[in-house]
Design a protein around this motif. Structure first.
Motif, PDB file in Angstrom:
ATOM      1  N   ILE A 146      -9.873   4.444   7.449  1.00 25.66           N
ATOM      2  CA  ILE A 146      -9.092   4.320   6.137  1.00 25.66           C
ATOM      3  C   ILE A 146      -9.197   2.536   5.359  1.00 25.66           C
ATOM      4  CG2 ILE A 146      -7.096   3.102   7.349  1.00 25.66           C
ATOM      5  CD1 ILE A 146      -5.876   5.541   4.748  1.00 25.66           C
ATOM      6  N   LEU A 147      -9.388   1.423   6.459  1.00 30.58           N
ATOM      7  CA  LEU A 147     -10.102   0.376   6.039  1.00 30.58           C
ATOM      8  C   LEU A 147     -11.701   0.024   4.944  1.00 30.58           C
ATOM      9  CD1 LEU A 147      -8.469  -2.264   8.460  1.00 30.58           C
ATOM     10  CD2 LEU A 147      -7.087  -1.702   6.084  1.00 30.58           C
ATOM     11  N   LEU A 148     -11.723   0.687   5.904  1.00 33.27           N
ATOM     12  CA  LEU A 148     -13.535   0.960   5.355  1.00 33.27           C
ATOM     13  C   LEU A 148     -13.326   1.339   4.069  1.00 33.27           C
ATOM     14  CD1 LEU A 148     -15.568   2.062   8.617  1.00 33.27           C
ATOM     15  CD2 LEU A 148     -15.568  -0.399   7.443  1.00 33.27           C
ATOM     16  N   LEU A 149     -12.766   2.365   3.931  1.00 32.60           N
ATOM     17  CA  LEU A 149     -12.841   3.781   2.718  1.00 32.60           C
ATOM     18  C   LEU A 149     -11.934   2.061   1.782  1.00 32.60           C
ATOM     19  CD1 LEU A 149     -11.566   6.861   3.881  1.00 32.60           C
ATOM     20  CD2 LEU A 149     -13.526   6.742   2.993  1.00 32.60           C
ATOM     21  N   SER A 150     -10.476   1.724   2.202  1.00 33.56           N
ATOM     22  CA  SER A 150     -10.302   1.158   1.067  1.00 33.56           C
ATOM     23  C   SER A 150     -10.827  -0.162   0.557  1.00 33.56           C
ATOM     24  CB  SER A 150      -8.888   0.773   1.439  1.00 33.56           C
ATOM     25  OG  SER A 150      -8.614   0.516   2.158  1.00 33.56           O
ATOM     26  N   LYS A 151     -11.143  -1.161   1.520  1.00 37.09           N
ATOM     27  CA  LYS A 151     -11.842  -2.405   1.322  1.00 37.09           C
ATOM     28  C   LYS A 151     -13.110  -2.281   1.137  1.00 37.09           C
ATOM     29  CE  LYS A 151      -7.124  -3.486   1.295  1.00 37.09           C
ATOM     30  NZ  LYS A 151      -7.189  -3.505   0.451  1.00 37.09           N
ATOM     31  N   TYR A 152     -13.744  -1.614   1.955  1.00 34.21           N
ATOM     32  CA  TYR A 152     -15.550  -1.578   2.180  1.00 34.21           C
ATOM     33  C   TYR A 152     -16.453  -0.702   1.126  1.00 34.21           C
ATOM     34  CZ  TYR A 152     -14.886  -4.265   5.611  1.00 34.21           C
ATOM     35  OH  TYR A 152     -14.879  -6.033   6.409  1.00 34.21           O
TER      36      TYR A 152
END
Length: 193
Positions: A146-152
């Motif tokens: 979820i962090l990869l999708l939202s931040k990266y």
């Protein structure tokens, strides 16, 4: 041909103009590779998963649909969301099928980093980035994803909700909790250094 939106290209692929899939592949091979590589830190596997994603897009092209309020050339939202949903399924299927756990040692991972001589401030930034990458590796796969999708990948919460099959509010909560856990892990790693 570059002027065609992702959605317009995918509609042509859906109508069996399969050459247009090559244009979509060229546009999205790098973002997909980055998504997979940040999940598994394996270059070969990531390249395979990108290929598998596009094979699945080809196989299930008949299922692609635009939202009713979306015109044919109305931006990139629908195709990107659909593609990342497929990519996520490809990744989950790979790990489920092969029963692979993401158990890479920090020492093994560190050997992949490129070391250069930098000024002290650049070294500090590099150390912070290394710690952040190590902290990301220690997160559970769902929180890392979820962090990869939202931040990266810089996806909006609504789009992530469509990929994950949940509401925008749920995505906000998941991102917040993932960031909190990442912060805790980062601080623990920082104390060890």
């Amino acid at each position: 041909m570059e002027a065609l939106s992702d959605n317009a290209l995918m509609l042509k692929v859906k109508d069996n103009d399969l050459d247009k899939l090559g244009l979509l592949f060229e546009r999205y091979k790098k973002p997909l590779f980055g998504f997979f590589y940040n999940l598994n830190k394996d270059q070969e596997l990531s390249e395979d998963l990108v290929q598998n994603t596009f094979l699945r897009i080809l196989k299930y092209r008949h299922l692609f649909r635009l939202p009713e309020n979306n015109l044919q050339d109305a931006g990139e939202g629908s195709f990107r969301t659909w593609m990342f949903h497929i990519a996520r399924n490809v990744s989950h299927d790979h790990y489920r099928k092969d029963k692979i756990k993401n158990k890479e040692n920090v020492e093994d991972w560190q050997h992949q980093l490129i070391h250069h001589e930098h000024k002290s401030s650049e070294l500090e930034q590099q150390d912070e980035q290394t710690l952040l990458n190590m902290a990301m590796e220690k997160l559970p796969a769902d929180k890392r994803e979820i962090l990869l999708l939202s931040k990266y990948q810089e996806k909006k919460y609504k789009e992530i909700g469509e990929v994950l099959g949940c509401s925008e509010g749920t995505v906000k909560v998941k991102v917040f909790r993932a960031l909190q856990e990442l912060k805790t892990i980062y601080q623990q790693l920082e104390k060890r250094v």
